[in-house]
Motif scaffolding. Structure first.
Motif, mmCIF file in Angstrom:
data_model
loop_
_atom_site.group_PDB
_atom_site.id
_atom_site.type_symbol
_atom_site.label_atom_id
_atom_site.label_comp_id
_atom_site.label_asym_id
_atom_site.label_seq_id
_atom_site.Cartn_x
_atom_site.Cartn_y
_atom_site.Cartn_z
ATOM 1 N N TYR A 1 -33.104 -53.064 -35.806
ATOM 2 C CA TYR A 1 -34.341 -53.398 -35.188
ATOM 3 C C TYR A 1 -34.061 -55.563 -34.780
ATOM 4 C CZ TYR A 1 -36.580 -50.206 -38.071
ATOM 5 O OH TYR A 1 -37.072 -49.231 -39.087
ATOM 6 N N VAL A 2 -34.663 -55.960 -33.654
ATOM 7 C CA VAL A 2 -34.586 -56.793 -32.849
ATOM 8 C C VAL A 2 -35.854 -57.446 -33.157
ATOM 9 C CG1 VAL A 2 -34.108 -57.471 -30.468
ATOM 10 C CG2 VAL A 2 -33.018 -55.342 -31.585
ATOM 11 N N THR A 3 -35.795 -58.985 -33.169
ATOM 12 C CA THR A 3 -36.765 -59.972 -33.402
ATOM 13 C C THR A 3 -37.144 -60.459 -31.771
ATOM 14 O OG1 THR A 3 -35.824 -61.578 -33.851
ATOM 15 C CG2 THR A 3 -37.134 -60.949 -35.865
ATOM 16 N N ARG A 4 -38.435 -61.228 -31.663
ATOM 17 C CA ARG A 4 -38.665 -61.235 -29.831
ATOM 18 C C ARG A 4 -38.952 -62.307 -30.295
ATOM 19 N NH1 ARG A 4 -40.723 -56.194 -27.313
ATOM 20 N NH2 ARG A 4 -40.524 -57.754 -25.023
ATOM 21 N N GLY A 5 -38.749 -63.369 -28.700
ATOM 22 C CA GLY A 5 -39.693 -64.840 -28.832
ATOM 23 C C GLY A 5 -39.005 -65.285 -27.875
ATOM 24 N N GLY A 6 -39.152 -67.035 -27.179
ATOM 25 C CA GLY A 6 -38.540 -67.196 -26.363
ATOM 26 C C GLY A 6 -39.343 -68.202 -25.649
ATOM 27 N N LEU A 7 -38.489 -68.537 -24.168
ATOM 28 C CA LEU A 7 -39.526 -69.354 -23.756
ATOM 29 C C LEU A 7 -39.276 -68.538 -21.692
ATOM 30 C CD1 LEU A 7 -37.648 -73.010 -23.832
ATOM 31 C CD2 LEU A 7 -39.863 -72.102 -24.417
ATOM 32 N N ASP A 8 -40.327 -68.741 -20.645
ATOM 33 C CA ASP A 8 -40.576 -68.065 -19.897
ATOM 34 C C ASP A 8 -39.811 -68.743 -18.424
ATOM 35 O OD1 ASP A 8 -41.404 -68.388 -17.242
ATOM 36 O OD2 ASP A 8 -43.221 -66.381 -17.859
ATOM 37 N N PRO A 9 -38.517 -68.543 -18.035
ATOM 38 C CA PRO A 9 -37.957 -69.517 -17.738
ATOM 39 C C PRO A 9 -38.722 -70.126 -16.214
ATOM 40 C CG PRO A 9 -37.003 -66.956 -16.970
ATOM 41 C CD PRO A 9 -38.388 -67.067 -18.146
ATOM 42 N N VAL A 10 -39.801 -69.954 -15.891
ATOM 43 C CA VAL A 10 -40.794 -70.068 -14.955
ATOM 44 C C VAL A 10 -41.534 -71.276 -15.115
ATOM 45 C CG1 VAL A 10 -41.426 -70.040 -12.423
ATOM 46 C CG2 VAL A 10 -40.552 -68.159 -13.526
ATOM 47 N N THR A 11 -41.783 -70.520 -15.952
ATOM 48 C CA THR A 11 -43.084 -71.650 -16.589
ATOM 49 C C THR A 11 -42.596 -72.863 -17.789
ATOM 50 O OG1 THR A 11 -44.078 -70.075 -18.527
ATOM 51 C CG2 THR A 11 -45.268 -69.867 -16.157
ATOM 52 N N TRP A 12 -41.804 -71.902 -18.446
ATOM 53 C CA TRP A 12 -41.036 -73.209 -19.073
ATOM 54 C C TRP A 12 -42.261 -73.206 -20.843
ATOM 55 C CZ3 TRP A 12 -36.195 -75.149 -20.431
ATOM 56 C CH2 TRP A 12 -36.264 -74.705 -19.170
ATOM 57 N N GLY A 13 -43.356 -71.636 -20.964
ATOM 58 C CA GLY A 13 -44.056 -72.141 -21.370
ATOM 59 C C GLY A 13 -43.344 -71.003 -22.778
ATOM 60 N N PRO A 14 -44.118 -70.453 -23.666
ATOM 61 C CA PRO A 14 -43.597 -69.255 -24.113
ATOM 62 C C PRO A 14 -43.810 -68.158 -23.841
ATOM 63 C CG PRO A 14 -45.604 -69.727 -25.266
ATOM 64 C CD PRO A 14 -44.890 -71.307 -23.989
ATOM 65 N N LEU A 15 -43.332 -66.471 -23.686
ATOM 66 C CA LEU A 15 -42.972 -65.863 -22.863
ATOM 67 C C LEU A 15 -44.222 -65.010 -24.188
ATOM 68 C CD1 LEU A 15 -39.079 -64.191 -23.499
ATOM 69 C CD2 LEU A 15 -40.437 -64.719 -21.588
ATOM 70 N N ASP A 16 -44.934 -64.361 -23.004
ATOM 71 C CA ASP A 16 -46.147 -63.265 -23.396
ATOM 72 C C ASP A 16 -45.481 -62.194 -23.501
ATOM 73 O OD1 ASP A 16 -48.605 -62.749 -23.248
ATOM 74 O OD2 ASP A 16 -48.935 -62.535 -21.447
ATOM 75 N N LEU A 17 -45.366 -62.008 -25.190
ATOM 76 C CA LEU A 17 -44.940 -60.514 -25.219
ATOM 77 C C LEU A 17 -46.330 -59.947 -26.020
ATOM 78 C CD1 LEU A 17 -41.486 -61.765 -26.867
ATOM 79 C CD2 LEU A 17 -41.719 -60.471 -24.154
ATOM 80 N N GLU A 18 -45.733 -59.172 -25.984
ATOM 81 C CA GLU A 18 -47.396 -57.854 -26.508
ATOM 82 C C GLU A 18 -46.364 -57.289 -27.985
ATOM 83 O OE1 GLU A 18 -47.974 -54.357 -24.102
ATOM 84 O OE2 GLU A 18 -48.584 -55.675 -23.084
ATOM 85 N N SER A 19 -44.465 -57.996 -28.347
ATOM 86 C CA SER A 19 -44.367 -56.994 -30.123
ATOM 87 C C SER A 19 -43.659 -57.953 -29.860
ATOM 88 C CB SER A 19 -44.191 -55.787 -30.098
ATOM 89 O OG SER A 19 -43.529 -55.754 -30.101
ATOM 90 N N HIS A 20 -43.261 -59.058 -31.410
ATOM 91 C CA HIS A 20 -42.313 -59.574 -31.315
ATOM 92 C C HIS A 20 -41.648 -58.808 -32.192
ATOM 93 C CE1 HIS A 20 -45.707 -62.345 -30.603
ATOM 94 N NE2 HIS A 20 -45.194 -62.418 -29.727
ATOM 95 N N LEU A 21 -41.523 -57.425 -32.867
ATOM 96 C CA LEU A 21 -40.077 -56.666 -33.433
ATOM 97 C C LEU A 21 -40.424 -55.426 -33.059
ATOM 98 C CD1 LEU A 21 -38.442 -56.444 -36.190
ATOM 99 C CD2 LEU A 21 -39.961 -55.674 -36.928
ATOM 100 N N ALA A 22 -38.971 -55.070 -32.134
ATOM 101 C CA ALA A 22 -38.749 -54.044 -31.800
ATOM 102 C C ALA A 22 -38.089 -52.656 -32.559
ATOM 103 C CB ALA A 22 -38.463 -54.182 -30.855
ATOM 104 N N TRP A 23 -37.939 -52.054 -32.457
ATOM 105 C CA TRP A 23 -36.330 -51.049 -33.074
ATOM 106 C C TRP A 23 -35.746 -50.488 -32.121
ATOM 107 C CZ3 TRP A 23 -40.673 -51.644 -35.776
ATOM 108 C CH2 TRP A 23 -42.074 -50.311 -35.604
#
Length: 338
Positions: free
Chosen positions: A114-136
């Motif tokens: 199980y993997v949590t997800r988050g982080g920064l967009d390296p272009v905009t320096w805003g948060p990553l636009d993710l459709e899920s924050h927990l995957a397996w």
């Protein structure tokens, strides 16, 4: 997680004990965020506890940073920049590799990673636009098995993760939005597919580490980075949380780990040694572990003794592991990677 250089150093220099004789060290490496240059690639090494010698067994070239390591038997599961890898710990061979945008931390439950997800967009320096924050992922070959979407799972970025009573517990902190941090602990039941959340309240904002203790999960919360709190979350038919505030001190991205006697050891910035929290109550004990030790960036206890291993780094030129005995005496210091 702050959107500043110091916070982007994440939770590297992860360390994990295999059996009683080897300590595996995940070196975060050094990435120059200003110029986009990898000054030192992340790497994986092993420290022989009998000889206090260190050997690098793998280098993750062309990857900016590493964030987490989980040891399972002779295999290591590693979270790196937008990547999850499975590594043979005896040879350093990368057995499987999968791209997973925003991969942060991982935990194993039965045959799943199980993997949590988050982080920064390296272009905009805003948060990553993710459709899920927990995957397996499948633990055997890291093939994608599933995820829980924003509609039914965490709506904000996640970082910390642990397994408790067969449930997947995640820290929901929205930590890549400066000033927009939240304080939620989510629980996913793989058997039923049901996800539930508990709000830690205004004193429990920004959970950055989760630890299973007897009967509960302890969450270390960084708040607005000027104070720290510890929440004790009990998962059952309902979720209950209580929070102890450590006023005017900050834990930052520093070490925390469950040590002997069901206590949480917690590193506070600018303090020698680690504060201890009672796992049964979530309250500080007033005691200090390894009172004269350097500030620890990561921490793991020996599985069968009261020895502890601390990852220490200046984030720029070096990293080393300090080994302390049950009385808090420094018995060895071994150079590793940054």
């Amino acid at each position: 997680m702050k959107t500043t250089l110091s916070s982007l150093l994440l939770a590297g220099l992860s360390i994990s004990v295999l059996g009683q004789s080897q300590l595996f060290v995940l070196n975060e490496g050094r990435f120059d965020w200003t110029n986009g240059v990898i000054a030192e690639a992340p790497s994986l090494g092993v420290l022989d506890l009998a000889t206090s010698s260190y050997l690098q067994i793998a280098s993750f070239d062309s990857i900016a940073f590493a964030t987490d390591l989980e040891v399972h038997g002779e295999h290591g599961y590693v979270c790196l920049e937008n990547t999850v890898m499975k590594v043979d710990l005896m040879t350093g061979e990368i057995l499987h590799e999968v791209a997973l945008e925003g991969a942060q931390e991982l935990a194993l439950l039965e045959d799943m990673v199980y993997v949590t997800r988050g982080g920064l967009d390296p272009v905009t320096w805003g948060p990553l636009d993710l459709e899920s924050h927990l995957a397996w992922l499948n633990a055997d070959d890291l093939s994608f098995e599933g995820e829980i979407t924003l509609e039914s799972g965490p709506q904000f970025a996640c970082q910390a993760i642990c397994i408790h009573n067969g449930l997947v517990v995640v820290g929901v902190n929205n930590g890549w939005v400066w000033g927009g941090e939240v304080g939620l602990v989510g629980t996913y039941d793989p058997g039923s597919g049901v996800y539930t959340e508990v709000d830690l309240g205004e004193d429990g904002v920004n959970p950055v580490a989760l630890h299973e203790v007897e009967g509960a999960v302890l969450s270390v919360n960084n708040g607005d980075w000027s104070s720290t709190s510890v929440s004790r979350v009990v998962a059952g038919e309902t979720l209950e949380a209580s929070t102890e505030v450590l006023a005017e001190v900050a834990a930052g991205c520093n070490a925390s780990a469950v040590v002997s006697a069901n206590r949480l050891a917690l590193q506070i910035d600018q303090e020698a040694g680690l504060r201890l929290v009672d796992g049964a109550t979530g309250l500080g004990t007033g005691e200090i572990l390894n009172p004269n030790a350097s500030s620890a960036y990561s921490l793991v206890p020996h599985p069968t003794s009261n020895m502890t291993f601390s990852g220490v780094t200046d984030f720029v030129t070096e990293g080393h592991v300090e080994i302390h005995d049950d009385l808090g005496n420094l018995v060895a210091s071994v150079q590793v990677g940054i």
